[in-house]
Structure formats: C-alpha cells, structure tokens
Scaffold this motif. Structure first.
Motif, PDB file in Angstrom:
ATOM      1  N   ILE A 313       0.839  -1.200   0.000  1.00 34.51           N
ATOM      2  CA  ILE A 313       0.000   0.000   0.000  1.00 34.51           C
ATOM      3  C   ILE A 313       0.882   1.262   0.000  1.00 34.51           C
ATOM      4  O   ILE A 313       0.452   2.327  -0.407  1.00 34.51           O
ATOM      5  N   ILE A 323      -8.236   1.659  -5.840  1.00 39.89           N
ATOM      6  CA  ILE A 323      -7.594   0.719  -4.913  1.00 39.89           C
ATOM      7  C   ILE A 323      -8.582  -0.410  -4.647  1.00 39.89           C
ATOM      8  O   ILE A 323      -9.759  -0.164  -4.365  1.00 39.89           O
ATOM      9  N   ALA A 347      -5.419   2.591   2.953  1.00 31.82           N
ATOM     10  CA  ALA A 347      -6.069   2.592   1.637  1.00 31.82           C
ATOM     11  C   ALA A 347      -7.198   3.623   1.615  1.00 31.82           C
ATOM     12  O   ALA A 347      -7.371   4.361   0.635  1.00 31.82           O
ATOM     13  N   LEU A 358     -12.470   3.021  -3.537  1.00 30.78           N
ATOM     14  CA  LEU A 358     -11.828   1.944  -2.789  1.00 30.78           C
ATOM     15  C   LEU A 358     -12.814   0.784  -2.766  1.00 30.78           C
ATOM     16  O   LEU A 358     -13.935   0.929  -2.275  1.00 30.78           O
TER      17      LEU A 358
END
Ligand code: ADP
Ligand code: ZN
Ligand code: ZN
Length: 739
Positions: A313, A323, A347, A358
C-alpha cells in the motif's frame, strides 16, 4: 535555509524534529522527503534522517546537514508518515521506512545458489545487547539493524547496504547473532513467463450492476468506498479485472492488495493473461534487489497495476485510479509490528486523497465493514450467484459427542470415513483441514498433573513426532520428548490434543493405499514453498491434502469434491471476541474449496458444538444470518463496531519492573482520562511470558477519534519524560491479536 529533520531512531525521546542549516550549495537539492546525514549531539558518527519541513528562524545554535542521500520520499508520503506516527503511536522514522524502496542494490547477483542471512536472536535481545554494550562495534550494529528490516537478504546485498566487509558478517555468525543459509535464488515469478492471453468475460447481470456503480465513481473522479460482497466463485475477480481495465484506459494506475498467501502464480497468471507484463507483484519471496527493481518500475510509471500484500500500500504510485482489497476480512492486513497500522485505513486515506474508489471484496466480510455497509457508510454491492453456475457444496455436520458415545475414538468420524472411501474409489481428491500443527498439542502427567511448558514462554509445548521433540510454537524452543514425569517420576505421561502430524498418521493407517501430502508451517520451509506443495497436490493428483489454514485460501482445485473439517471447535475456543467471526469465516472459506467446477462438492464439519450459531450458519453458508446474530451479541457486550479497542502492551525481562511500569501508565491514563473512555486495570497478558519477556496490558474501550489520539499521545509523552527503564511499550488500535 533551515530544515526540520527527523532522526532515524526508534528511541521515543528522539521522536521530534531537529533544526539544521542547509549548506548554500545544496539548497536546490533540499526538499521535503530528502534523506540526509547529520551530526548529532556528541556522537562521532553521522546520523541518518529525513527532511520533513523548512523554517525561517530557529532559536538554537545550528549545525549543518553533512550529506544528502540518493532517493527521496514523495511529499504526500511524508505527510502520511507524520499522520501515521500520531495515529499509531510510534516514531515518525518507523513510518518513513515503509515509504522507501527496500534497499539500494549494488551487486546484482547472477549465480543460482547464494548465501542468505537470517537473524538468530530476537530483536528485543539484540536491542538489549546493544543497550548494554555487549555489542559495541557500529559496523556490527548497522549490520544487525539492516538485517532486522531485511531478513533473508543476500550476503552481498547486506554488505553493500550496511557498508561492511565479510569479516563483520562472519564475526556476527560466530557470535551466533545471525545464520548464513545456502539457498536457491528465486527468479522473479513471472519474468520470461509465457501466458496465454485471455479475453474478458461478458458480465452477468449482477456483475454488471456492481461494475457500473464503481465505474461511475471512477469516471466522476470521486472517492467512494464499496463492499463487493459475493460468495466464492461469484465473479469478484472478473469485476476487479474489468474495473482495472477501465482505469488503465484513462491512463491511470491500479493498486490491488491481496493476502500474502493468495499471491500464488495462479492468481498472478490471471492478471498476466489479461494485461501482460505491465504489472508489478510485490511479495516477500522477492530478493531485496528484485523488490527494489519493482519499486523503481512503479516509481517510473512503468508498472500500471501493482499487486501485493499489506505493505505494498506504500508503493510510490502516482496517478492512482482505484484501490482494490481482496478478501478484505483477512487478518494479514493488520500489522502486528511497529508501526501497527491497518492497510485498510491507509487505503481509505489514499483513496480519499486521490479522489478514487476503494473496493473491498469478500464472501465473508469483516463484521465492522458489513456494519458500515448496512449503515450506508460503504456502498454495498451484492453478488448472490456463482458466475459459472456451479453449485455451492452440500455441508454435513457431525456431532463428535455421538461418535465418542458410539465408541469411535479416531479423529475421523464414520461419515467422513465413508466419504473419503467413496472419493478414493472415484479418483476424486479430498482436503482435510485441522488448524493445529504438530502431533499432540500438549503433554501431561496423569499422576500429578504436570504439563510440559516452554522454558521461555508461558505456554505448553507441542509434541512433534517426526523429530521426537517437544517444541514451543511461539519462540522455537525445543527439547527432548519425555516418557517419564520430571516431577513425580511416574511413567503415566499422556499426549492430548491432535495436530496435523497425528492426522496424517491416522489417515495413512486407515487408508494405506491413499497418497497424502501435508501442508503446515513444518512442511512449508524456505526450500519447499506452499505453492510447490499445492502444485504437487494438483498436478500429481494426490488423493488427500492435509493442512492448517494455509489450505483454506484462494486456491482452485477442479478435482476436489470433498472437504473435511476435523475440529471446527479449535477457532471457537480462542480467547478473542472475534472467535465466532473467525470460525464462520474459516468454515465458509474451507467449504468453498469443494466442488469449484462441474462436480458437486461435499463438506463435512466435525464439531463438539453443533448448535453454535457460527457453525449452524456456516452449514447453510448464510452470512446474513450469521451477521445478524453476531452483531446483536457485539452490541450487548459492547465490542467493535460499537466501540474501538486499544491495547497497551508492556514487556520486559524483569517482571516487577514491567508491573510497576504498567501501574504507572494506568495511573497516568486515569489521571488524564479522556471522556467516555473505559480503562481496564493493568494486569498480566493472557500469555504473560513470551521469549523470556514478561507481559502486562491495559485495555481501553472508546470511540477512537482525534481527541483520544491526543490524549494517549500526551499520556505517553508524560510517561517517557518521567520514566527511563527497560520496559517497552506498544499501543495497538483494534489489534488483530488480543493475547
Ligand atoms: P471470485 O473472485 O468471486 O471467487 P472469480 O472471478 O474467480 O470469482 O470467478 C469464478 C469463475 O467464474 C472463474 O473461473 C471465472 O473465470 C468465471 N467467471 C467469472 N465471471 C464470469 C462471467 N461473467 N462469465 C463466465 N464466467 C465467469
Ligand atoms: Zn507427574
Ligand atoms: Zn517458547
């Protein structure tokens, strides 16, 4: 120009900025994130550090920065490191290290076999030896520190990085701080690999809905968090692939996290087949040189898709477009070493900062994640059906109490026995899962109750039959097996609790013609990776695979039609508020290994608690019902997500000192108590001694927010100001492990 510099050190009192003058001729090179060497205090050697800011004036009489290092941490990552240090209660320099490429490479190694170096002692012991001046040589100290961060490093890499000669390494080996191991050099797993190109599938209706929702956030360049919740085989990975394709079309990059164990060639192949070699895979098997290369490839923008485990990450990706976190419930996303970060939080921060989606994916989401989805804080995307229309397996529960009553003392119930027999006849494969390794989990004297314990840790020793030894699974201590009680001299010594070795023995006795293979930490060695074992199982069509939770994750075996869970209760009995959650997750995942293609699958779960809700709902593979039952328990008992848990752990070699320190800390916490915070007494940890260090803990329950962060940081600062002792302290927010 005056630079604010963070010194590279884990000493708590040095966790602040120091002012230095930037020499005139170097002003153009001085940027936030630049690594520097500076004179420090009365030290003879220069100290390494990082520039984190600039200022006009300083009240001190300043020294000059001596030297600039190559390599710079992007400004955005410096900001992240500063935030992390506060949030995870560690030194800024601990976090800065995560942002750097894993070491510069000097001598590229070409030969097939190389010498690789491992630490032989624990870092705590080494640190103590350094503190007590048992080791004094700065070269040796540098070498050990380098090793701590890069265990398994090639000898030439180590010498180059630590800037030492072979003599230094050899001395450390002689003093038994390190060991030198001859190993094959593994090549980058996908270098020169030919993979057949694969076309994207036409999405099913459910997949399309999920895909379209995420694409909206990609196209609108907007942060949004999604939970892609779908049973195994529902086509989550296919959605990831197509979302990534969309992001690449827009000239952006994608980052995908997976649990380390899922980073198998099978998984990587799917990405290679779709995208070719514009991907970068970061995993622990890469040599330091290879990891450095990957890091550079990412930095130069050559890698468009970054796939890796937790620490990836921090890879220096620019122009991020999405992500993804696969198997988001997996415990490996939480670090249990300093800095004790959660990759999901990082994240979240990065996705928000970059205004990108995400996506968290799972068949059995983390209770906290699902609760947020229910509240609408995360957008829920559900896949109810398997993409290739294969059916979920049939699950049977076997009540082990009845087996015992009917006189079956073996580890294999009558039903499982019958099913294995059928499977062998039909030339189908079987997986047997048992989450305990070794032969017997403890050894006890029937006469006086003595149990064999580790010399260094307060835990029982496990009997390993193949070496006829008793071993500690925490520190590696081993000793001869005992046949006579050392206390009362009775010969009535018995073995209890069965592990994978014993299971393998029994299977061989019950099914003498069946071929078996075992996978646990004892068979997965540096030379014998878990991929090799799994490939052997698949390619040689071995009848039965026996293993610990390593067998559970992410693999695809078309010919496996039967999965047996030998003891579902082992994860239920752990002392952790997540015992039910872990049990449900592991049972559901292991069940997902059966009948992945056209063949129908069967799962047999053996248990002493057939009525426990986590087992009942795992039988039905009904996450929704499990969630309902679990969340109402959590609410009643006030556990996450209804609060956060902060564990403050203390450890040291002198029990009295640790106890005293923990009481002082408890006092300071109570004195400066934040509102709405529950503070437990300082008491010994459940495992109160590990590796000869005594352990105490304090547990806080609260809503973890900025004022709590400030409060705890203030308490720690006050504590360190007043106390100088050999007790180390860590603070772990929502720890993965409560022991
Ligand atoms: P998951 O990641 O949820 O376990 P996968 O993406 O691996 O699911 O999909 C399971 C299987 O179904 C794979 O073999 C995959 O190639 C196939 N598959 C996925 N989506 C489709 C689709 N839309 N059409 C046909 N096959 C699909
Ligand atoms: Zn005895
Ligand atoms: Zn031990």
């Amino acid at each position: 120009m005056i630079a604010e510099v963070i010194i590279d050190s884990n000493v708590k009192t040095l966790n602040k900025t120091f002012d230095y003058l930037v020499p005139h001729e170097l002003e153009k090179d001085a940027k936030v994130g630049t690594r520097v060497f500076v004179p420090f205090g009365s030290l003879k050697n220069l100290k390494e550090g990082y520039i984190v800011g600039f200022k006009e004036k300083s009240e001190y009489d300043l020294k000059e920065i001596a030297k600039f290092e190559k390599g710079i941490i992007p400004k955005s990552r410096v900001e992240l490191a500063l935030l992390m240090a506060r949030r995870y209660f560690c030194n800024v320099s601990d976090c800065m290290k995560l942002m750097l490429p894993p070491g510069a490479i000097h001598n590229r190694v070409k030969e097939k076999v190389g010498q690789f170096i491992y630490l032989k002692k624990d870092i705590e012991d080494i640190e103590e030896d350094i503190a007590e001046k048992v080791i004094k040589s700065p070269k040796q100290i540098r070498c050990l520190q380098m090793l701590y961060e890069n265990e398994g490093i090639h000898i030439l890499d180590l010498e180059a990085l630590a800037d030492v000669d072979r003599v230094v390494v050899k001395t450390l080996e002689k003093k038994e701080y390190i060991e030198i191991v001859e190993q094959r050099i593994e090549r980058n797993p996908f270098e020169f690999k030919e993979v057949e190109r694969d076309q994207k599938r036409k999405l099913t209706y459910e997949q399309q809905v999920a895909y379209d929702t995420v694409v909206k956030s990609i196209d609108e360049k907007r942060f949004e968090q999604f939970l892609l919740y779908g049973v195994t085989g529902s086509g989550k990975t296919e959605i990831y692939l197509q979302l990534i394709e969309r992001v690449l079309e827009q000239g952006k990059k994608a980052m995908m996290l997976v649990p380390e164990i899922s980073l198998t060639p099978q998984m990587v192949d799917r990405f290679l087949a779709r995208f070719g070699d514009c991907i970068s895979v970061l995993h622990s098997k890469l040599s330091i040189g290879e990891r450095f290369d990957q890091w550079e490839k990412i930095k130069e923008g050559k890698a468009k898709i970054i796939i890796g485990a937790r620490s990836s990450i921090f890879a220096p990706v620019e122009n991020l477009g999405i992500i993804l976190i696969d198997e988001e419930h997996d415990t490996s996303y939480k670090s249990d070493m300093t800095p004790r970060y959660n990759a999901k939080d990082i994240a979240f921060y990065l996705a928000k900062q970059n205004k990108v989606p995400l996506v968290l994916g799972s068949a059995t989401p983390d209770i906290n994640t699902f609760s947020k989805a229910k509240q609408g804080k995360i957008t829920l995307l559900t896949l109810k059906h398997r993409a290739n229309n294969s059916n979920l397996p049939t699950v049977h529960i076997v009540d082990l109490r009845n087996e015992l009553a009917s006189g079956n003392k073996s580890m294999i119930s009558n039903l499982l026995h019958k099913k294995i027999e059928e499977n062998l006849k039909n030339k189908k494969q079987t997986i047997l899962f048992l989450n305990r390794r070794g032969y017997s989990t403890f050894v006890m004297c029937r006469n006086c109750g003595f149990t064999a314990k580790c010399n260094n840790c307060n835990v029982t020793l496990t009997y390993h039959k193949d070496e006829n030894k008793l071993k500690c699974h925490l520190c590696g201590f081993e000793t001869h097996n005992i046949t006579q009680c050392p206390v009362c001299k009775s010969k009535n010594v018995r073995y209890f609790g069965s592990g994978t070795q014993k299971l393998e023995d029994e299977i061989k006795k019950l099914f003498p013609t069946a071929s078996t293979i075992r996978m646990d930490i004892d068979t997965v060695t540096k030379k014998n990776s878990h991929e090799m074992i799994l490939n052997k199982f698949k390619d040689e069509n071995i009848d039965i695979l026996i293993g610990t939770q390593m067998v559970v994750k992410g693999h695809h075996f078309p010919n496996v039609t039967l999965v047996g869970v030998i003891a579902a209760d082992s994860s239920l009995s752990i002392e952790d508020y997540r015992a039910s959650e872990r049990t449900f997750q592991i049972l559901t995942q292991v069940a997902g290994r059966a009948g992945r293609e056209n063949l129908p699958g069967e799962v047999i779960i053996q248990t002493y608690n057939p009525d426990h809700f986590s087992i009942e709902y795992a039988k039905e593979q009904n996450y929704d019902l499990f969630y309902k039952a679990e969340i109402s328990l959590r609410q009643r008992l006030k556990y996450p997500p209804f609060c956060d848990i902060i564990l403050i752990g203390l450890s040291g070699k002198d029990e009295k000192n640790v106890k005293k320190a923990s009481e002082k800390l408890e006092y300071l916490l109570l004195k400066q108590k934040a509102t709405n915070m529950y503070i437990s007494r300082a008491i010994p940890s459940p495992i109160n001694k590990i590796k000869n260090r005594f352990r105490f803990r304090i547990i806080l329950k609260c809503n973890f927010n900025n004022s709590v962060i400030n409060n705890i940081n203030a308490v720690l600062e006050e504590y360190y100001k007043r106390n100088k002792n050999n007790v180390s302290i860590f603070v772990d927010v929502n720890p993965g492990n409560m022991m």
